[in-house]
Design an enzyme around this catalytic site. Structure first.
Site, PDB file in Angstrom:
ATOM      1  N   GLN A 210      18.643  10.498  23.204  1.00 13.48           N
ATOM      2  CA  GLN A 210      18.387  10.077  21.828  1.00 13.48           C
ATOM      3  C   GLN A 210      18.894  11.180  20.906  1.00 13.48           C
ATOM      4  OE1 GLN A 210      16.461   6.719  21.379  1.00 13.48           O
ATOM      5  NE2 GLN A 210      17.725   6.901  23.213  1.00 13.48           N
TER       6      GLN A 210
ATOM      7  N   GLY B  18      10.141   2.563  15.692  1.00 10.92           N
ATOM      8  CA  GLY B  18      11.116   2.806  16.745  1.00 10.92           C
ATOM      9  C   GLY B  18      12.377   3.495  16.263  1.00 10.92           C
ATOM     10  N   HIS B  19      13.248   3.823  17.218  1.00  9.84           N
ATOM     11  CA  HIS B  19      14.459   4.568  16.877  1.00  9.84           C
ATOM     12  C   HIS B  19      15.412   3.732  16.013  1.00  9.84           C
ATOM     13  CE1 HIS B  19      16.242   3.249  21.063  1.00  9.84           C
ATOM     14  NE2 HIS B  19      16.169   2.250  20.231  1.00  9.84           N
ATOM     15  N   ASN B  20      16.076   4.427  15.089  1.00 10.79           N
ATOM     16  CA  ASN B  20      17.078   3.858  14.172  1.00 10.79           C
ATOM     17  C   ASN B  20      16.480   2.954  13.096  1.00 10.79           C
ATOM     18  OD1 ASN B  20      18.712   5.007  16.170  1.00 10.79           O
ATOM     19  ND2 ASN B  20      19.290   3.042  17.038  1.00 10.79           N
TER      20      ASN B  20
END
Length: 359
Positions: free
Chosen positions: A225, A266-268
């Site tokens: 990540q 969450g990511h992004n």
């Protein structure tokens, strides 16, 4: 001291992972990357082309590699300037004519292998506080900062003026915290650029790895990540909430947002300005909430969606498709509020009819 706007925008302009947090191995030639990713070279690919890093499809430049796996991003793929890209055989024809292609039946898995070669030590480097000290000598501490007993400030972190950091908080290597911020007890902040006037309540987790993995026949393979968390001015984040760092793009929390306790981002994910997210909500990766979106408690929002400006999502809704600006939705799956209310009235009528018919 503050967090200059140039710091907040640096990652978006340059594309590659922020060198304050990530150090790339390599470079690699395209042929080497194809071997690492268990992919084959596309027609006309230059096996000796040098690739120095990985980057998201819309940010990658001529010396970087990306991948395309989600059909939502096929238009970005066609406009990408990436020097090389991992692609499924079915999407080869959508590639720009000069792009070097690595063709794989599982592009995400191939990317996971390659990214792990560029970044083999992400999340595995030991903390360095210099011989057991709690504040690393390379850390910069602004005027008037108040750092409580047990707080740890790691290598090259930058703490702004008048910042308060409570007991047993951990500020990771390279993190930037702007002026007048308050970091609560037992908070951890990694891979983060934070602007001014931000408050993180006790137990918040910023910048942990997002939920990204590929399946390699017999096991799961974690995908490095490589993005950050960018928190803009005057954000408040409630106790025990988690905000994952980006997988390649950044996770962004827009200015003025208010996030309740026990929220998972969450990511992004990208939150616009002045969004409200109520407790126990989960927002899956790569979803965008535009300005002034309100999300009720215990909502689940699927990934890769867009929620339009000013939309309102009622408590316990399940969102599985885009929501138009200004819309109000409720239910699981979420539907327009008026439609939901009509359905509830009809269900009530049917239940009364059934009771009457049963005598």
């Amino acid at each position: 001291m503050g967090a200059p706007r140039s710091l907040l925008e640096k990652r978006n302009k340059e594309g590659m992972p922020d060198p304050r947090f990530f150090s790339a191995s390599g470079p690699f030639q395209v042929a080497e990357l194809a071997e690492i990713g268990k992919a084959r070279l596309g027609d006309g690919a230059d096996p000796q082309r040098v690739i120095v890093d990985v980057a998201p499809i819309d940010m990658a430049g001529p010396r970087e590699l990306s991948f395309i796996d989600n059909p939502r991003y096929i238009d970005l793929f066609g406009r990408s300037k990436a020097g090389a890209c991992i692609v499924h055989p079915d999407r080869v024809n959508a590639a720009p004519p000069t792009m070097n292609l690595l063709v794989s039946d599982s592009p995400y898995l191939s990317y996971a292998r390659i990214a792990s070669s560029f970044y083999p030590t992400v999340d595995f480097e030991p903390p360095d506080t210099s011989e057991g000290g709690l504040i690393h000598p390379s850390a910069e501490i602004g005027a008037g900062a108040n750092i409580a007993t047990g707080a740890v400030i790691q290598r090259a972190a930058k703490i702004g003026d008048n910042v308060r950091i409570d007991s047993n908080a951990v500020i990771g290597p390279g993190v930037v915290i702007g002026d007048n911020c308050h970091i609560g007890a037992l908070v951890s902040v990694f891979y983060c650029i934070m602007a001014n006037g931000v408050r993180l309540y006790s137990g918040v987790r910023i910048g942990e790895a997002g939920f990204g993995f590929a399946y390699d026949e017999a096991q799961f393979l974690s995908v490095p990540q490589l993005g950050r968390v960018v928190i803009e001015d005057h954000v408040e984040i409630g106790a025990n909430t988690t905000v994952d760092r980006g997988s390649g793009p950044d996770t962004i929390i827009g200015a003025g947002c208010r996030i309740d306790n026990l929220v998972q981002i969450g990511h992004n994910v990208r939150l616009g300005r002045n969004c409200i997210i109520v407790a126990q909500t989960g927002i899956a990766g790569s979803t965008k909430l535009e300005d002034a979106v309100t999300v009720g408690g215990q909502v689940g929002i699927a990934g890769h969606l867009t929620v339009g400006k000013g939309a309102q999502i009622g408590a316990q809704s399940g969102v599985i498709k885009d929501i138009a600006p200004g819309a109000s939705v409720l239910g699981s799956p979420a539907i327009p509020l008026r439609q939901f209310m009509r359905q509830q009235v009809i269900l009530g009528q049917l239940a009364r009819q059934k009771r009457s018919s049963d005598g």
